[in-house]
Scaffold this active site. Sequence first.
Site, mmCIF file in Angstrom:
data_model
loop_
_atom_site.group_PDB
_atom_site.id
_atom_site.type_symbol
_atom_site.label_atom_id
_atom_site.label_comp_id
_atom_site.label_asym_id
_atom_site.label_seq_id
_atom_site.Cartn_x
_atom_site.Cartn_y
_atom_site.Cartn_z
ATOM 1 N N LYS A 1 0.894 -1.181 -0.075
ATOM 2 C CA LYS A 1 -0.117 -0.080 -0.031
ATOM 3 C C LYS A 1 0.946 1.247 -0.033
ATOM 4 O O LYS A 1 1.853 1.360 0.799
ATOM 5 C CB LYS A 1 -0.889 -0.242 1.201
ATOM 6 C CG LYS A 1 -1.978 1.165 1.246
ATOM 7 C CD LYS A 1 -1.294 2.389 1.918
ATOM 8 C CE LYS A 1 -2.432 3.591 1.598
ATOM 9 N NZ LYS A 1 -2.082 4.756 2.465
ATOM 10 N N GLY B 1 -0.310 8.504 -1.389
ATOM 11 C CA GLY B 1 -0.269 9.511 -2.285
ATOM 12 C C GLY B 1 1.170 10.551 -1.699
ATOM 13 O O GLY B 1 1.724 10.797 -2.670
ATOM 14 N N GLY C 1 -4.303 11.280 -1.666
ATOM 15 C CA GLY C 1 -4.731 12.447 -0.948
ATOM 16 C C GLY C 1 -4.360 13.848 -1.220
ATOM 17 O O GLY C 1 -5.068 14.800 -1.788
ATOM 18 N N ASP D 1 -6.051 2.386 2.944
ATOM 19 C CA ASP D 1 -5.645 1.481 3.990
ATOM 20 C C ASP D 1 -6.360 0.266 3.946
ATOM 21 O O ASP D 1 -6.155 -0.689 4.117
ATOM 22 C CB ASP D 1 -5.509 2.275 5.368
ATOM 23 C CG ASP D 1 -4.211 3.102 5.289
ATOM 24 O OD1 ASP D 1 -3.239 2.884 4.296
ATOM 25 O OD2 ASP D 1 -4.274 4.238 5.984
ATOM 26 N N LYS E 1 -0.532 5.205 11.509
ATOM 27 C CA LYS E 1 -0.033 4.435 10.722
ATOM 28 C C LYS E 1 -0.058 3.005 11.361
ATOM 29 O O LYS E 1 -0.302 1.993 10.876
ATOM 30 C CB LYS E 1 1.522 4.558 10.279
ATOM 31 C CG LYS E 1 1.708 5.762 9.317
ATOM 32 C CD LYS E 1 3.193 6.042 9.297
ATOM 33 C CE LYS E 1 3.360 7.221 8.234
ATOM 34 N NZ LYS E 1 3.113 8.698 8.714
#
Length: 255
Positions: A7, A10, A41, A159, A214
């Site tokens: 993943k 941006g 984003g 995510d 995160k």
Amino acid sequence: MKILLIKLGGSILNELHESFFTSLKDLQAEGYKLVFVHGGGPDINEMLDALQIVPEFHNGLRRTTKDVLDVVELVLSGKTNRTLVSLLQKYGFSAIGLHGNDANLLQGDYIDQSALGEVGEITNVNSDLIMNILSLDLVPVLTPLALSENGKTLNVNADMAAGAVAKALNAESCVFVTDVKGVLENGALVERMTLDEAEQLIEDKVIYGGMIPKVKTALKTLQTGIEHVRIVSGKEHFFESGKWVGTSFVEKVRV
């Protein structure tokens, strides 16, 4: 088939270092098949600003009106996805861009239409299609867009999309690429931690600031059944000589 779900946010896309792609090559040499899910984003916010549309968020998710959804789809599919695919091709990967709302690739349902608008969560992944693409030695690069039961496009948090796709593909690991190499404690990289240990470090404020979301995302993904979830850096080697560099999260220590 060993599958690695990667993943990319941006915000890290334009900061990826050559050594990041070298690590990807090393993983392919170890027999891993790579699948990417990306966000966008910063690009989305830039376009919204140009159109004088003020971004709104609710519980960490982008509130998505139909006008905002048009921008999200345009940017993710037309800019961010193409940028990542082009980067991968530059470094020798046979990448192919896929839009989550095409061919029932990602199916979803509204989370809370009154509060969030056209925002959804993934209810089903067309894993057969992705596996067929992998069998052709192609690297799929997915936008986090889903299609509702009545054919409406839904904006999905990248995510959450990554976790859902990783679970559907029975991926060996889900890797979240950031601008830092992982969780640090007293300046040293924590290479491995359990869910309980991570939550304790958040409580003790060892994990703080931008690392908290995160880590919480990593823990949430871990609870979907993925065996290993990792946070790694896109600015340096994260896999070299058969060894991972980053923080690996596991549900519990195996005896």
